[in-house]
Design a protein around this motif. Structure first.
Motif, PDB file in Angstrom:
ATOM      1  N   HIS A   6      -7.837 -14.659  19.751  1.00  0.00           N
ATOM      2  CA  HIS A   6      -6.454 -14.372  20.114  1.00  0.00           C
ATOM      3  C   HIS A   6      -5.841 -13.449  19.055  1.00  0.00           C
ATOM      4  O   HIS A   6      -5.835 -13.775  17.869  1.00  0.00           O
ATOM      5  CB  HIS A   6      -5.622 -15.651  20.215  1.00  0.00           C
ATOM      6  N   LEU A   7      -5.321 -12.320  19.493  1.00  0.00           N
ATOM      7  CA  LEU A   7      -4.745 -11.333  18.584  1.00  0.00           C
ATOM      8  C   LEU A   7      -3.358 -10.936  19.073  1.00  0.00           C
ATOM      9  O   LEU A   7      -3.161 -10.674  20.269  1.00  0.00           O
ATOM     10  CB  LEU A   7      -5.635 -10.090  18.516  1.00  0.00           C
ATOM     11  N   THR A   8      -2.413 -10.902  18.144  1.00  0.00           N
ATOM     12  CA  THR A   8      -1.084 -10.370  18.441  1.00  0.00           C
ATOM     13  C   THR A   8      -0.843  -9.164  17.552  1.00  0.00           C
ATOM     14  O   THR A   8      -0.974  -9.254  16.328  1.00  0.00           O
ATOM     15  CB  THR A   8       0.020 -11.409  18.189  1.00  0.00           C
ATOM     16  N   VAL A   9      -0.519  -8.040  18.151  1.00  0.00           N
ATOM     17  CA  VAL A   9      -0.214  -6.806  17.417  1.00  0.00           C
ATOM     18  C   VAL A   9       1.301  -6.637  17.381  1.00  0.00           C
ATOM     19  O   VAL A   9       1.950  -6.591  18.427  1.00  0.00           O
ATOM     20  CB  VAL A   9      -0.862  -5.574  18.078  1.00  0.00           C
ATOM     21  N   ILE A  10       1.847  -6.587  16.163  1.00  0.00           N
ATOM     22  CA  ILE A  10       3.281  -6.363  15.987  1.00  0.00           C
ATOM     23  C   ILE A  10       3.487  -4.914  15.565  1.00  0.00           C
ATOM     24  O   ILE A  10       2.987  -4.490  14.514  1.00  0.00           O
ATOM     25  CB  ILE A  10       3.878  -7.306  14.930  1.00  0.00           C
ATOM     26  N   ASN A  11       4.217  -4.171  16.374  1.00  0.00           N
ATOM     27  CA  ASN A  11       4.433  -2.755  16.076  1.00  0.00           C
ATOM     28  C   ASN A  11       5.747  -2.307  16.706  1.00  0.00           C
ATOM     29  O   ASN A  11       6.221  -2.898  17.676  1.00  0.00           O
ATOM     30  CB  ASN A  11       3.280  -1.911  16.635  1.00  0.00           C
ATOM     31  N   ARG A  12       6.338  -1.284  16.132  1.00  0.00           N
ATOM     32  CA  ARG A  12       7.636  -0.811  16.631  1.00  0.00           C
ATOM     33  C   ARG A  12       7.525  -0.218  18.032  1.00  0.00           C
ATOM     34  O   ARG A  12       8.460  -0.313  18.829  1.00  0.00           O
ATOM     35  CB  ARG A  12       8.229   0.206  15.669  1.00  0.00           C
ATOM     36  N   SER A  13       6.398   0.410  18.337  1.00  0.00           N
ATOM     37  CA  SER A  13       6.191   0.980  19.663  1.00  0.00           C
ATOM     38  C   SER A  13       4.960   0.352  20.300  1.00  0.00           C
ATOM     39  O   SER A  13       4.073  -0.147  19.606  1.00  0.00           O
ATOM     40  CB  SER A  13       6.023   2.498  19.578  1.00  0.00           C
ATOM     41  N   ASP A  14       4.889   0.365  21.601  1.00  0.00           N
ATOM     42  CA  ASP A  14       3.770  -0.216  22.338  1.00  0.00           C
ATOM     43  C   ASP A  14       2.633   0.798  22.413  1.00  0.00           C
ATOM     44  O   ASP A  14       2.730   1.800  23.132  1.00  0.00           O
ATOM     45  CB  ASP A  14       4.228  -0.620  23.738  1.00  0.00           C
ATOM     46  N   ARG A  15       1.555   0.540  21.660  1.00  0.00           N
ATOM     47  CA  ARG A  15       0.420   1.465  21.625  1.00  0.00           C
ATOM     48  C   ARG A  15      -0.835   0.804  22.164  1.00  0.00           C
ATOM     49  O   ARG A  15      -1.947   1.110  21.749  1.00  0.00           O
ATOM     50  CB  ARG A  15       0.220   1.984  20.200  1.00  0.00           C
ATOM     51  N   ARG A  16      -0.647  -0.106  23.116  1.00  0.00           N
ATOM     52  CA  ARG A  16      -1.791  -0.858  23.618  1.00  0.00           C
ATOM     53  C   ARG A  16      -2.839   0.035  24.270  1.00  0.00           C
ATOM     54  O   ARG A  16      -4.035  -0.269  24.221  1.00  0.00           O
ATOM     55  CB  ARG A  16      -1.324  -1.939  24.589  1.00  0.00           C
ATOM     56  N   ALA A  17      -2.406   1.143  24.877  1.00  0.00           N
ATOM     57  CA  ALA A  17      -3.369   2.019  25.535  1.00  0.00           C
ATOM     58  C   ALA A  17      -4.382   2.585  24.546  1.00  0.00           C
ATOM     59  O   ALA A  17      -5.564   2.748  24.874  1.00  0.00           O
ATOM     60  CB  ALA A  17      -2.629   3.152  26.249  1.00  0.00           C
ATOM     61  N   GLU A  18      -3.944   2.869  23.311  1.00  0.00           N
ATOM     62  CA  GLU A  18      -4.825   3.449  22.298  1.00  0.00           C
ATOM     63  C   GLU A  18      -5.841   2.437  21.768  1.00  0.00           C
ATOM     64  O   GLU A  18      -6.908   2.807  21.304  1.00  0.00           O
ATOM     65  CB  GLU A  18      -3.988   3.986  21.135  1.00  0.00           C
ATOM     66  N   LEU A  19      -5.502   1.160  21.823  1.00  0.00           N
ATOM     67  CA  LEU A  19      -6.352   0.119  21.261  1.00  0.00           C
ATOM     68  C   LEU A  19      -7.107  -0.666  22.327  1.00  0.00           C
ATOM     69  O   LEU A  19      -7.921  -1.531  21.994  1.00  0.00           O
ATOM     70  CB  LEU A  19      -5.502  -0.856  20.438  1.00  0.00           C
ATOM     71  N   GLN A  20      -6.876  -0.361  23.586  1.00  0.00           N
ATOM     72  CA  GLN A  20      -7.385  -1.188  24.669  1.00  0.00           C
ATOM     73  C   GLN A  20      -8.910  -1.273  24.698  1.00  0.00           C
ATOM     74  O   GLN A  20      -9.478  -2.332  24.951  1.00  0.00           O
ATOM     75  CB  GLN A  20      -6.872  -0.674  26.020  1.00  0.00           C
ATOM     76  N   SER A  21      -9.594  -0.164  24.449  1.00  0.00           N
ATOM     77  CA  SER A  21     -11.057  -0.183  24.526  1.00  0.00           C
ATOM     78  C   SER A  21     -11.654  -1.119  23.479  1.00  0.00           C
ATOM     79  O   SER A  21     -12.627  -1.842  23.764  1.00  0.00           O
ATOM     80  CB  SER A  21     -11.615   1.231  24.351  1.00  0.00           C
ATOM     81  N   LEU A  22     -11.098  -1.130  22.278  1.00  0.00           N
ATOM     82  CA  LEU A  22     -11.568  -2.047  21.236  1.00  0.00           C
ATOM     83  C   LEU A  22     -11.296  -3.490  21.623  1.00  0.00           C
ATOM     84  O   LEU A  22     -12.157  -4.365  21.481  1.00  0.00           O
ATOM     85  CB  LEU A  22     -10.858  -1.731  19.911  1.00  0.00           C
ATOM     86  N   VAL A  23     -10.090  -3.746  22.107  1.00  0.00           N
ATOM     87  CA  VAL A  23      -9.710  -5.096  22.516  1.00  0.00           C
ATOM     88  C   VAL A  23     -10.639  -5.606  23.610  1.00  0.00           C
ATOM     89  O   VAL A  23     -11.134  -6.734  23.563  1.00  0.00           O
ATOM     90  CB  VAL A  23      -8.240  -5.105  22.998  1.00  0.00           C
TER      91      VAL A  23
END
Length: 269
Positions: A145-162
């Protein structure tokens, strides 16, 4: 003379020469030298392709990590998966890209997490370049389980790793209830400058914490986490550990780890 160098901009404050040159001395590599070369992302292909045969490898810091991967003739699986490279090694086939930052983060997690604890929940602060090897290291560690805290939503850039690690991953901002999120975490990794999160420090320091910042030290986040009774590790551990594999890829011999880390710690102290 054989050479290696760190490429980046700015690069004059890089501590990589301290690590690598200490390694050369300890290993008796008197014909090796490690340098700093100012290099922007745009300049990287030209500088590397024009390097003479004395240059056996390059460490790459920002802003050139994405360009390094694109430039290389071949790349390791982890570099391709992470999507950036901090290492270019000359081979008989050209230049090979690798990402050893993930090894640095693994080493920090080894020092941070008690061997008797099986961590499953992690909080990652920031979603920039260092977030990618951090996710790789957390996935290798068995985080689910991972929660990414960031000012902007950049999930698309990290999705392949996730998706590669099958992580149950949520993305949130500093406006949400981040205190509750961090209190439920087994480990926190911060990849952002201290100034960017200083207003939220009291909400964040509720689990064992690895802060990639090593200067100035200690960071406000580390101070808060330690005050709350949690283990903390600084970015110097990552900086040292990511250099060992670079040293070995460039020279072909085992890195004198103790000598390299001691040289870094002596400089920082």
């Amino acid at each position: 003379m054989k050479r290696a160098a760190i490429l980046g901009f700015p690069v004059e404050h890089s501590l990589s020469p301290i690590l690598h040159n200490a390694g050369y001395t300890a290993a008796g590599l008197d014909d090796w030298i490690y340098e700093r070369i100012p290099c922007t992302e745009k300049d990287l292909p030209r500088i590397v392709s024009q390097a003479d045969d004395s240059y056996r490898g390059f460490s790459v810091t920002m802003p050139g990590k994405f360009a390094a991967l694109q430039f290389a003739d071949e790349a390791t699986e982890r570099a391709r998966l992470i999507g950036s490279a901090n290492t270019l090694t000359r081979t008989e086939h050209g230049w090979r890209a690798d990402n050893t930052d993930c090894e640095g983060i693994q080493a920090a997690l080894d020092e941070l997490i008690d061997d008797t604890v099986l961590p499953t929940r992690a909080v990652l602060i920031g979603a920039g370049g260092t977030a990618r090897p951090a996710i790789w290291a957390l996935g290798q560690r068995g985080i689910t389980h991972l929660t990414v805290i960031n000012r902007s939503d950049r999930r698309a850039e990290l999705q392949s790793l996730v998706e590669h690690f099958g992580l149950d991953c949520g993305f949130t901002s500093f406006d949400d209830d981040i205190e509750q999120i961090t209190m439920a975490a087994d480990v926190i990794i911060s990849t952002v400058p201290s100034a960017g999160i200083e207003p939220h420090i009291a909400q964040l320091g509720h689990a064992p914490t690895f802060d990639v910042i090593y200067e100035p030290w200690p960071t406000p986040l580390v101070v808060r986490s330690a005050a709350n009774g949690h283990r903390t590790v600084g970015g110097h551990v990552m900086l040292a550990a990511q250099s060992y594999s670079q040293f070995e890829q460039f020279t072909g011999i085992y890195a004198p780890r103790d000598a390299m880390r001691q040289a870094l710690e002596a400089y920082l102290s």
